[in-house]
Scaffold this active site. Structure first.
Site, mmCIF file in Angstrom:
data_model
loop_
_atom_site.group_PDB
_atom_site.id
_atom_site.type_symbol
_atom_site.label_atom_id
_atom_site.label_comp_id
_atom_site.label_asym_id
_atom_site.label_seq_id
_atom_site.Cartn_x
_atom_site.Cartn_y
_atom_site.Cartn_z
ATOM 1 N N ASP A 119 -5.374 1.180 0.447
ATOM 2 C CA ASP A 119 -4.201 1.712 1.139
ATOM 3 C C ASP A 119 -3.499 0.584 1.880
ATOM 4 O OD1 ASP A 119 -2.565 3.620 2.925
ATOM 5 O OD2 ASP A 119 -3.779 5.044 1.809
ATOM 6 N N HIS A 150 -0.834 4.295 7.804
ATOM 7 C CA HIS A 150 -1.186 5.262 6.766
ATOM 8 C C HIS A 150 -2.665 5.177 6.398
ATOM 9 C CE1 HIS A 150 -1.108 6.992 2.617
ATOM 10 N NE2 HIS A 150 -0.146 7.758 3.110
ATOM 11 N N SER A 345 -1.040 12.532 0.362
ATOM 12 C CA SER A 345 -1.811 11.430 0.955
ATOM 13 C C SER A 345 -2.854 11.952 1.928
ATOM 14 C CB SER A 345 -0.881 10.474 1.711
ATOM 15 O OG SER A 345 -0.126 9.692 0.830
#
Length: 404
Positions: A119, A150, A345
């Site tokens: 990621d 994130h 996600s």
């Protein structure tokens, strides 16, 4: 004219020049993995990812190499952008997604399982990761850490420890975390970074790999047009690259599954994508995108809560294999504290966390200690009740994953 390509070489079962070297293994009569290979002594090696600038003639010649399993033009990738989620209720002590997958009542914690997150990096100083053994590897060139936040949020959902009295982690007994930074500080990357990240994670013996990212087809078209290509030619080249990268992923997964016959293997989980727009039109649905669309990758759709039951998130791409909680998900915020986000996600780390719980369950049992066993349980034990009446099976897949 040259173009940059990723090259997958399958070096498994390569004959060794030293038959009595300790690294060599004799494969006779199915002695390893039930596979009979005549001819004696072979070295079992990991698949290798290479990168090269090739002309059309060089590409043609290389494609004839028997060791080369796949070639693909390097293609841009990007973060699957999440949406801001609703703030959690003040009295919340367990994130709703943790309860929805029944991790809060499972006897398993993920102890002894290694998880990799590919990621935007991680804020390793966050209290959610206290006591976790974290190994970082930057494939993006922007350095370790997590500017986007994130990757931190996703890792928190998989295994995060409690933050300010709120449980956010599905498998909070996992103690070994591999962080592959395959997206830069601007949220972009390329296919080479992903392939190298997967190779690294599997070589480090990750039981689970979680990816919440996608291939940027429109971005590649725009880049080529900006370089002076006609729109139709740029679109054709991007489509060819997308198709080649899909085949590359399929070949990589096939090689990994073959190698799993001699070990445990790795469960790879990826987000289906956020391109659907059902809030505009119920028929505005986009299919699962790469890398989730590749064979052997568990694709994940996103669910939200409603009075009628679990609903498919309007942005969630259709035809996932399974679903996970993906709306208003509270997890770790880079820099400290918590924040709420929505997206496939956010659904993906729930599935990765449940996979870690199943790994612990299977490793403690007489069942085959393989990724195939884990995948089978994720799909077979998925919950099909509790959904709103109008939910389409094609949008939720096998159902909502459940902890052992």
């Amino acid at each position: 004219m040259t173009q940059r390509y990723s090259i997958l070489r399958d070096l498994s079962l390569v004959r060794t020049s030293e038959p009595f070297h300790p690294a060599a293994r004799t494969v006779l009569g199915g002695a390893l993995g039930g596979t009979a290979v005549l001819g004696g002594t072979y070295t079992l090696a990991e698949p290798q990812i290479e990168v090269a600038d090739l002309t059309k003639r060089e590409l043609h010649d290389l494609a004839r190499d028997p060791e080369v399993q796949a070639l693909a033009p390097i293609m841009p990738t990007k973060l699957i952008e999440p949406l801001a989620g609703a703030a959690p209720a003040a009295a919340t002590t367990t994130a709703w997604g943790v309860s929805a997958v029944h991790a809060d009542i499972s006897a398993r914690t993920g102890a002894g399982v290694t998880v990799a997150v590919l990621d935007t990096g991680i804020d390793r100083t966050h209290t959610a990761f206290a006591g976790v053994n974290i190994t970082e590897h930057d494939f993006s060139g922007s350095g370790n850490g997590d500017v986007q936040g994130h990757g931190t949020h996703c890792a928190g959902t998989i295994l995060g420890r409690d933050v300010d009295g709120t449980r956010i982690g599905v498998a909070r007994g996992v103690e070994t975390l591999l962080i592959g930074k395959v997206l830069g500080d601007d949220g972009s990357g390329d296919s080479e970074m992903i392939f190298r990240g997967i190779q690294w994670a599997t070589q480090e013996k990750a039981h689970v790999v979680s990816m919440s990212l996608g291939f940027d087809f429109p971005g590649m078209v725009k880049r080529l047009v900006d370089d002076g290509w006609p729109v139709d030619l740029a679109t054709s080249a991007a489509l060819e690259a997308y198709r080649a990268n899909l085949r590359m992923f399929d070949a990589l997964m096939e090689v990994a599954q073959s190698a799993a016959a001699f070990g445990t293997g790795t469960v790879i989980v990826a987000a289906a994508g956020n391109e659907s727009e059902r809030q505009i039109d119920p028929q505005y649905e986009i299919g699962v995108s790469l890398p989730a669309a590749a064979d052997g990758v568990i694709s994940v759709g996103a669910l939200g809560q409603s009075a009628a039951g679990f609903q498919i998130a309007p942005f969630s791409n259709t035809f996932p294999q399974v679903s996970g909680p993906g709306v208003d998900i509270v997890s770790a915020k880079a820099g400290g504290g918590l924040r709420s986000l929505s997206g496939t996600s956010m659904a993906t780390p729930h599935v990765a966390g449940v996979a870690a719980l199943w790994w612990e369950e299977v490793l403690a049992s007489a069942l085959p200690h393989t990724a195939v066993s884990i995948t089978a349980r994720l799909l077979a034990r998925a919950q099909t009740t509790g959904f709103a009446p109008d939910v389409d099976v094609a949008d939720r897949g096998a159902g909502l994953v459940q902890a052992p």
